[in-house]
Design a protein around this motif. Structure first.
Motif, PDB file in Angstrom:
ATOM      1  N   ALA A 131       0.840  -1.201   0.000  1.00 31.35           N
ATOM      2  CA  ALA A 131       0.000   0.000   0.000  1.00 31.35           C
ATOM      3  C   ALA A 131       0.870   1.245   0.000  1.00 31.35           C
ATOM      4  O   ALA A 131       0.381   2.354  -0.142  1.00 31.35           O
ATOM      5  N   GLY A 132       2.172   1.062   0.176  1.00 30.49           N
ATOM      6  CA  GLY A 132       3.100   2.188   0.218  1.00 30.49           C
ATOM      7  C   GLY A 132       3.842   2.380  -1.092  1.00 30.49           C
ATOM      8  O   GLY A 132       3.466   1.876  -2.141  1.00 30.49           O
ATOM      9  N   GLU A 133       4.947   3.087  -0.987  1.00 25.04           N
ATOM     10  CA  GLU A 133       5.767   3.423  -2.143  1.00 25.04           C
ATOM     11  C   GLU A 133       6.860   2.366  -2.319  1.00 25.04           C
ATOM     12  O   GLU A 133       7.313   1.762  -1.355  1.00 25.04           O
ATOM     13  N   VAL A 134       7.290   2.159  -3.548  1.00 24.40           N
ATOM     14  CA  VAL A 134       8.383   1.249  -3.852  1.00 24.40           C
ATOM     15  C   VAL A 134       9.532   2.099  -4.376  1.00 24.40           C
ATOM     16  O   VAL A 134       9.339   2.928  -5.270  1.00 24.40           O
ATOM     17  N   THR A 135      10.729   1.915  -3.803  1.00 21.15           N
ATOM     18  CA  THR A 135      11.875   2.720  -4.234  1.00 21.15           C
ATOM     19  C   THR A 135      12.211   2.432  -5.692  1.00 21.15           C
ATOM     20  O   THR A 135      11.850   1.378  -6.231  1.00 21.15           O
ATOM     21  N   ASP A 136      12.916   3.351  -6.325  1.00 22.02           N
ATOM     22  CA  ASP A 136      13.282   3.188  -7.732  1.00 22.02           C
ATOM     23  C   ASP A 136      14.151   1.948  -7.945  1.00 22.02           C
ATOM     24  O   ASP A 136      13.933   1.195  -8.897  1.00 22.02           O
ATOM     25  N   ASN A 137      15.137   1.732  -7.057  1.00 25.01           N
ATOM     26  CA  ASN A 137      16.007   0.547  -7.173  1.00 25.01           C
ATOM     27  C   ASN A 137      15.188  -0.733  -7.070  1.00 25.01           C
ATOM     28  O   ASN A 137      15.407  -1.685  -7.824  1.00 25.01           O
ATOM     29  N   ALA A 138      14.260  -0.750  -6.118  1.00 19.06           N
ATOM     30  CA  ALA A 138      13.416  -1.935  -5.921  1.00 19.06           C
ATOM     31  C   ALA A 138      12.518  -2.156  -7.135  1.00 19.06           C
ATOM     32  O   ALA A 138      12.331  -3.292  -7.586  1.00 19.06           O
ATOM     33  N   ARG A 139      11.976  -1.084  -7.692  1.00 14.92           N
ATOM     34  CA  ARG A 139      11.090  -1.207  -8.864  1.00 14.92           C
ATOM     35  C   ARG A 139      11.875  -1.733 -10.068  1.00 14.92           C
ATOM     36  O   ARG A 139      11.394  -2.578 -10.816  1.00 14.92           O
ATOM     37  N   GLN A 140      13.113  -1.262 -10.249  1.00 19.42           N
ATOM     38  CA  GLN A 140      13.949  -1.745 -11.350  1.00 19.42           C
ATOM     39  C   GLN A 140      14.291  -3.225 -11.168  1.00 19.42           C
ATOM     40  O   GLN A 140      14.247  -3.997 -12.118  1.00 19.42           O
ATOM     41  N   PHE A 141      14.626  -3.611  -9.935  1.00 19.83           N
ATOM     42  CA  PHE A 141      14.920  -5.010  -9.654  1.00 19.83           C
ATOM     43  C   PHE A 141      13.686  -5.868  -9.922  1.00 19.83           C
ATOM     44  O   PHE A 141      13.781  -6.933 -10.541  1.00 19.83           O
ATOM     45  N   ALA A 142      12.536  -5.404  -9.460  1.00 20.63           N
ATOM     46  CA  ALA A 142      11.284  -6.149  -9.673  1.00 20.63           C
ATOM     47  C   ALA A 142      11.000  -6.319 -11.165  1.00 20.63           C
ATOM     48  O   ALA A 142      10.635  -7.404 -11.614  1.00 20.63           O
ATOM     49  N   ALA A 143      11.184  -5.255 -11.930  1.00 20.04           N
ATOM     50  CA  ALA A 143      10.931  -5.329 -13.380  1.00 20.04           C
ATOM     51  C   ALA A 143      11.899  -6.289 -14.057  1.00 20.04           C
ATOM     52  O   ALA A 143      11.500  -7.080 -14.914  1.00 20.04           O
ATOM     53  N   SER A 144      13.171  -6.260 -13.663  1.00 18.12           N
ATOM     54  CA  SER A 144      14.156  -7.124 -14.318  1.00 18.12           C
ATOM     55  C   SER A 144      13.994  -8.588 -13.923  1.00 18.12           C
ATOM     56  O   SER A 144      14.433  -9.477 -14.644  1.00 18.12           O
ATOM     57  N   HIS A 145      13.355  -8.861 -12.778  1.00 15.77           N
ATOM     58  CA  HIS A 145      13.138 -10.237 -12.341  1.00 15.77           C
ATOM     59  C   HIS A 145      11.671 -10.662 -12.469  1.00 15.77           C
ATOM     60  O   HIS A 145      11.259 -11.670 -11.903  1.00 15.77           O
ATOM     61  N   GLN A 146      10.899  -9.864 -13.184  1.00 12.84           N
ATOM     62  CA  GLN A 146       9.481 -10.144 -13.446  1.00 12.84           C
ATOM     63  C   GLN A 146       8.691 -10.383 -12.165  1.00 12.84           C
ATOM     64  O   GLN A 146       7.889 -11.305 -12.065  1.00 12.84           O
ATOM     65  N   ILE A 147       8.936  -9.514 -11.181  1.00 11.52           N
ATOM     66  CA  ILE A 147       8.152  -9.535  -9.948  1.00 11.52           C
ATOM     67  C   ILE A 147       7.060  -8.490 -10.108  1.00 11.52           C
ATOM     68  O   ILE A 147       7.343  -7.311 -10.297  1.00 11.52           O
ATOM     69  N   ARG A 148       5.826  -8.931 -10.068  1.00 10.21           N
ATOM     70  CA  ARG A 148       4.694  -8.017 -10.232  1.00 10.21           C
ATOM     71  C   ARG A 148       4.422  -7.313  -8.914  1.00 10.21           C
ATOM     72  O   ARG A 148       4.361  -7.950  -7.859  1.00 10.21           O
ATOM     73  N   VAL A 149       4.270  -6.000  -8.972  1.00 10.51           N
ATOM     74  CA  VAL A 149       3.972  -5.207  -7.782  1.00 10.51           C
ATOM     75  C   VAL A 149       2.509  -4.790  -7.855  1.00 10.51           C
ATOM     76  O   VAL A 149       2.077  -4.161  -8.825  1.00 10.51           O
ATOM     77  N   ILE A 150       1.735  -5.178  -6.845  1.00  7.63           N
ATOM     78  CA  ILE A 150       0.327  -4.785  -6.774  1.00  7.63           C
ATOM     79  C   ILE A 150       0.216  -3.723  -5.689  1.00  7.63           C
ATOM     80  O   ILE A 150       0.516  -3.985  -4.521  1.00  7.63           O
ATOM     81  N   GLN A 151      -0.193  -2.528  -6.077  1.00  6.75           N
ATOM     82  CA  GLN A 151      -0.322  -1.438  -5.121  1.00  6.75           C
ATOM     83  C   GLN A 151      -1.350  -0.428  -5.633  1.00  6.75           C
ATOM     84  O   GLN A 151      -1.860  -0.565  -6.739  1.00  6.75           O
TER      85      GLN A 151
END
Length: 196
Positions: free
Chosen positions: A158-178
């Motif tokens: 429900a909060g914010e995701v840091t830019d580094n975390a968002r880039q890591f998630a995108a490169s490892h195909q981790i879907r962020v639901i928020q």
């Protein structure tokens, strides 16, 4: 077999845009057909705009059925006020409604194992209230995925995701639901609970 459209294709971009853009493209195609083609062929040229009319209708329906900003904010406020036990129960119900088989985990990295259509997904949601999610939660989730041979991961926040975390998630195909997506996922469960 589910059809997956490339995220940067014209139709995918139009599906994320306002409905009137697709309808305008269909109108331009019809006008160009009228101006450039001989009268017997105008109808065939104008039919090239039909896919854009369909996209306009789909996008309009999505926009009309999406909850208002006030509903999203009220739902997110309600979600942020929940203790873990209540939030995890609502999340589990929402995932069951989406057709997943759900198994709870006792893992520091992932809270649920999801199964649907031969896919095995790990979901992390215990830190949904954190104001900012950093890289470490996504790294732990990816490590858990590789150990369990899951096909993908989901992180709920429900909060914010840091830019580094968002880039890591995108490169490892981790879907962020928020945000709006989280509110839309849980809203039917919360409404049913309130009505019961």
């Amino acid at each position: 077999m589910k059809f997956k459209m490339a995220e940067k294709s014209l139709f995918a971009v139009l599906l994320r845009s306002s409905w009137w853009i697709s309808l305008s493209i269909a109108g331009v195609i019809a006008l160009a057909s009228k101006a450039l083609l001989p009268p017997p062929y105008f109808l065939f040229g104008a039919m090239g705009g039909i896919p854009f009319v369909v996209i306009a209708l789909i996008t309009l329906w999505r926009q009309l059925s999406a909850p208002s900003t006030a509903h999203v904010e009220a739902t997110l406020t309600q979600i942020n006020a929940m203790p873990w036990r209540e939030f995890s129960a609502a999340l589990e119900q929402a995932l069951l409604r989406e057709g997943f088989e759900v198994k709870r985990l006792e893992s520091p990295a992932a809270d649920f194992e999801l199964f649907k259509g031969g896919r095995h997904v790990l979901l992390s949601g215990k830190r949904w209230k954190a104001a900012r999610l950093g890289l470490e939660i996504f790294q732990a989730l990816e490590a858990a995925r590789s150990v369990s041979d899951a096909s993908s991961c989901i992180c709920v926040s429900a909060g914010e995701v840091t830019d580094n975390a968002r880039q890591f998630a995108a490169s490892h195909q981790i879907r962020v639901i928020q945000g709006t997506e989280l509110a839309q996922l849980l809203r039917p469960v919360l409404i049913a609970k309130a009505a019961a």
